[in-house]
Scaffold this active site. Structure first.
Site, PDB file in Angstrom:
ATOM      1  N   GLN A  82       0.830  -1.196   0.000  1.00  0.00           N
ATOM      2  CA  GLN A  82       0.000   0.000   0.000  1.00  0.00           C
ATOM      3  C   GLN A  82       0.867   1.250   0.000  1.00  0.00           C
ATOM      4  O   GLN A  82       1.852   1.340   0.730  1.00  0.00           O
ATOM      5  CB  GLN A  82      -0.913   0.000   1.229  1.00  0.00           C
ATOM      6  CG  GLN A  82      -1.975   1.080   1.221  1.00  0.00           C
ATOM      7  CD  GLN A  82      -2.953   0.925   2.376  1.00  0.00           C
ATOM      8  OE1 GLN A  82      -2.973  -0.086   3.056  1.00  0.00           O
ATOM      9  NE2 GLN A  82      -3.774   1.934   2.595  1.00  0.00           N
ATOM     10  N   SER A 167       4.389  -5.912   2.917  1.00  0.00           N
ATOM     11  CA  SER A 167       3.115  -5.826   3.629  1.00  0.00           C
ATOM     12  C   SER A 167       1.993  -6.486   2.824  1.00  0.00           C
ATOM     13  O   SER A 167       1.996  -7.706   2.654  1.00  0.00           O
ATOM     14  CB  SER A 167       2.787  -4.361   3.949  1.00  0.00           C
ATOM     15  OG  SER A 167       1.667  -4.254   4.788  1.00  0.00           O
ATOM     16  N   LEU A 168       1.064  -5.706   2.280  1.00  0.00           N
ATOM     17  CA  LEU A 168       0.008  -6.249   1.435  1.00  0.00           C
ATOM     18  C   LEU A 168       0.580  -7.144   0.330  1.00  0.00           C
ATOM     19  O   LEU A 168      -0.008  -8.160  -0.040  1.00  0.00           O
ATOM     20  CB  LEU A 168      -0.788  -5.096   0.831  1.00  0.00           C
ATOM     21  CG  LEU A 168      -1.845  -5.305  -0.244  1.00  0.00           C
ATOM     22  CD1 LEU A 168      -1.277  -5.404  -1.650  1.00  0.00           C
ATOM     23  CD2 LEU A 168      -2.732  -6.503   0.054  1.00  0.00           C
ATOM     24  N   ARG A 192      -9.030  -7.907   4.551  1.00  0.00           N
ATOM     25  CA  ARG A 192      -7.912  -7.295   5.266  1.00  0.00           C
ATOM     26  C   ARG A 192      -8.020  -5.774   5.219  1.00  0.00           C
ATOM     27  O   ARG A 192      -7.853  -5.092   6.236  1.00  0.00           O
ATOM     28  CB  ARG A 192      -6.596  -7.745   4.638  1.00  0.00           C
ATOM     29  CG  ARG A 192      -5.330  -7.203   5.299  1.00  0.00           C
ATOM     30  CD  ARG A 192      -4.114  -7.732   4.547  1.00  0.00           C
ATOM     31  NE  ARG A 192      -2.835  -7.432   5.192  1.00  0.00           N
ATOM     32  CZ  ARG A 192      -2.074  -6.394   4.931  1.00  0.00           C
ATOM     33  NH1 ARG A 192      -2.473  -5.496   4.015  1.00  0.00           N
ATOM     34  NH2 ARG A 192      -0.916  -6.214   5.548  1.00  0.00           N
ATOM     35  N   HIS A 280       0.627  -2.131  11.244  1.00  0.00           N
ATOM     36  CA  HIS A 280       1.700  -2.985  11.763  1.00  0.00           C
ATOM     37  C   HIS A 280       2.091  -2.641  13.194  1.00  0.00           C
ATOM     38  O   HIS A 280       3.271  -2.666  13.563  1.00  0.00           O
ATOM     39  CB  HIS A 280       2.909  -2.953  10.822  1.00  0.00           C
ATOM     40  CG  HIS A 280       2.591  -3.483   9.457  1.00  0.00           C
ATOM     41  ND1 HIS A 280       2.342  -4.815   9.229  1.00  0.00           N
ATOM     42  CD2 HIS A 280       2.442  -2.856   8.269  1.00  0.00           C
ATOM     43  CE1 HIS A 280       2.074  -4.997   7.943  1.00  0.00           C
ATOM     44  NE2 HIS A 280       2.102  -3.817   7.346  1.00  0.00           N
ATOM     45  N   GLN A 329       0.929 -10.718  10.864  1.00  0.00           N
ATOM     46  CA  GLN A 329       1.535  -9.671  10.056  1.00  0.00           C
ATOM     47  C   GLN A 329       0.890  -8.305  10.278  1.00  0.00           C
ATOM     48  O   GLN A 329       1.552  -7.275  10.210  1.00  0.00           O
ATOM     49  CB  GLN A 329       1.468 -10.059   8.574  1.00  0.00           C
ATOM     50  CG  GLN A 329       2.284  -9.172   7.659  1.00  0.00           C
ATOM     51  CD  GLN A 329       1.566  -8.870   6.366  1.00  0.00           C
ATOM     52  OE1 GLN A 329       0.409  -8.471   6.358  1.00  0.00           O
ATOM     53  NE2 GLN A 329       2.263  -9.052   5.256  1.00  0.00           N
TER      54      GLN A 329
END
Length: 378
Positions: A82, A167-168, A192, A280, A329
Site C-alpha cells: 500500500q 506488507s500487502l 484485510r 503494523h 503480520q
C-alpha cells in the site's frame, strides 16, 4: 477432475509459475479428500516443490514447515504494498486478455468496476485502505500476465525461484506462488483492507517516515516521543524499509511528537504517510480476529517456491503456519530491510518489482547499489 476419481499415484512438478498456473493445479486439491482416504507427500528439490498424492491411506502427511529453509535464491519477484498505488495503473491490462480477465473476476468479488477506479479514480477513493489493497493485489498479478504475454516473459516467470511482498504484497506473492487461488487471495485482501480500516476508525493513528537515521536512532526517537504522550498514543517502528528510511506508527499525538523531535535527533526529514491508520502495530489488533476467521476457512497450500514472510524473514511451507503468520503480520513490524539483505546474502542475482510504482527498486538500491532490479508494471 472429480474427487471420486481413483488414481494409484499422481505426481505434480511444482514449477515457479504464477497463480494462474496454480488455478489449473488447484483441481488436484480435491485429491486430498478421496472418499477412500488419501495421502499427500511433499518433497523439495532445491527451491522447487514436488507433490505426490496416493490413495489408500486415511491420513494426510504433515508438511514440514522448514521445507524451504535451505533455499538458494537466484531470481525473485517482489510485489509492492500500500502506498504504491497511482491513478492510471492497470491501463495496460486492457490490452492483454489474461490480465483483463483478472479485473473481470475482481469485479464479481468486489461488486464494482475496480479497473475504472484504478485508471480514473478519484485519487482519494483509490488511496483508501479498503480500495488500495485489492487494487494493488489485482494490478500486480495482472502485471505478471502482461509479462507473460511479452517475448521472453514466460522464461522470466519460469526462472523465479523465490518471491515476497511488502506488507500487502505478501498476499500477492503467496498467490503468485500458488498458496491460494487468485479469487481466495482477493477475498482475503478485501477483508484485510476492511478490517484494517475499521481498526483505524476505532483508534485514530498515523504513520510517518523518518529519513536519514539508522534503526537504533529511530528507536531512540520513538522512546523520546513516548515519554511525552499517554500509553494509547505511543509509537513504534512499523516498517524497517532500508538504511535511513524507517516508518513509525502510533497515535496521532505520538506521531506529532516524533515529527517535532526529529530534527534534534539529526533526521534529514520526516514524511507523513498517506495511510488511514497506525499499521503494523497494536492499533491493528482488532483486525486480527477477523483475519484469523477468514484464514481459517481459506484453503492454503504449500507454495511452489519460497515466499519470505514479513514477520520473521523466513519461508514457510506448512499451510497452518502460513495462516498464523498472515494474521500476525497485521500487528508486526515489516522486516523488509532484513528480507532484501538476506536474499542478497544468499546469492540473489536478479529481481523484478512486479506491479505499480518503483518503491521497491528504490529501497533495493539503498541496500545495494549493484543489485539488479527491473520493474514490470501494469
Amino acid at each position: 477432475m472429480a474427487s471420486s476419481l481413483i488414481l494409484p499415484s499422481v505426481s505434480l512438478k511444482k514449477t515457479p509459475l504464477n497463480y494462474s498456473q496454480s488455478l489449473k493445479t488447484q483441481k488436484f486439491s480435491s485429491f486430498f479428500g478421496f472418499k477412500n482416504g488419501g495421502n499427500l507427500r511433499i518433497k523439495s528439490h532445491g527451491t522447487r516443490v514436488f507433490m505426490s498424492v496416493s490413495t489408500g491411506s486415511p491420513s494426510q502427511t504433515a508438511v514440514d514447515d522448514a521445507l524451504f529453509s535451505d533455499y538458494k535464491p537466484s531470481c525473485a519477484f517482489l510485489f509492492p504494498g500500500q502506498g504504491a498505488q497511482a491513478l492510471g495503473m492497470g491501463a495496460e491490462a486492457q490490452n492483454v486478455p489474461a490480465a483483463a480477465a483478472l479485473f473481470k473476476k475482481a469485479n464479481d468479488i468486489m461488486g464494482f468496476d475496480l479497473l475504472e477506479i484504478c485508471i480514473n479514480g478519484p485519487k482519494e477513493k483509490l488511496n483508501t485502505t479498503v480500495l488500495s489493497q485489492p487494487a494493488l493485489y489485482v494490478t500486480s498479478l495482472a502485471a505478471v500476465e502482461i509479462l507473460r504475454a511479452r517475448e521472453g516473459g514466460q522464461q522470466i516467470i519460469d526462472s523465479v525461484d523465490v518471491t515476497c511482498g511488502l506488507s500487502l504484497g505478501e498476499y500477492t506473492a503467496l498467490a503468485f506462488a500458488g498458496a491460494f487461488s487468485f479469487e481466495d487471495g482477493l477475498k482475503l485482501v478485501k477483508l484485510r483492507g476492511e478490517a484494517m480500516q475499521a481498526a483505524s476508525d476505532a483508534a485514530q493513528g498515523a504513520m510517518v517516515s523518518v529519513i536519514g537515521l539508522d534503526a537504533e536512532k529511530v528507536q531512540t526517537l520513538c522512546d523520546a516521543a513516548n515519554e511525552e504522550v499517554s500509553e494509547d498514543e505511543r509509537v513504534e517502528i512499523a516498517n524497517f524499509l532500508c538504511p535511513g528510511n524507517y516508518a513509525v506508527s502510533g497515535g496521532v499525538k505520538g506521531i506529532e511528537a516524533v515529527e517535532a523531535k526529529a530534527k534534534s535527533f539529526k533526521a534529514r526529514m520526516t514524511v507523513r504517510l498517506a495511510v488511514g491508520g497506525a499499521f503494523h502495530t497494536r492499533f491493528m489488533e482488532p483486525a486480527v480476529s477477523r483475519l484469523e476467521a477468514a484464514l481459517a476457512t481459506t484453503q492454503i497450500r504449500t507454495p511452489r517456491i519460497p515466499v519470505i514472510s514479513n514477520v520473521d524473514v523466513k519461508p514457510h511451507a506448512d499451510p497452518d503456519t502460513i495462516k498464523k503468520i498472515l494474521a500476525r503480520q497485521a500487528t508486526s513490524p515489516v522486516q523488509w530491510e532484513s528480507t532484501l539483505k538476506t536474499l542478497l546474502d544468499k546469492g540473489l542475482n536478479k529481481s523484478y518489482e512486479v506491479g505499480p510504482g518503483k518503491v521497491i527498486a528504490g529501497i533495493m538500491k539503498r541496500i545495494s547499489k549493484t543489485a539488479e532490479i527491473e520493474n514490470i508494471s501494469a
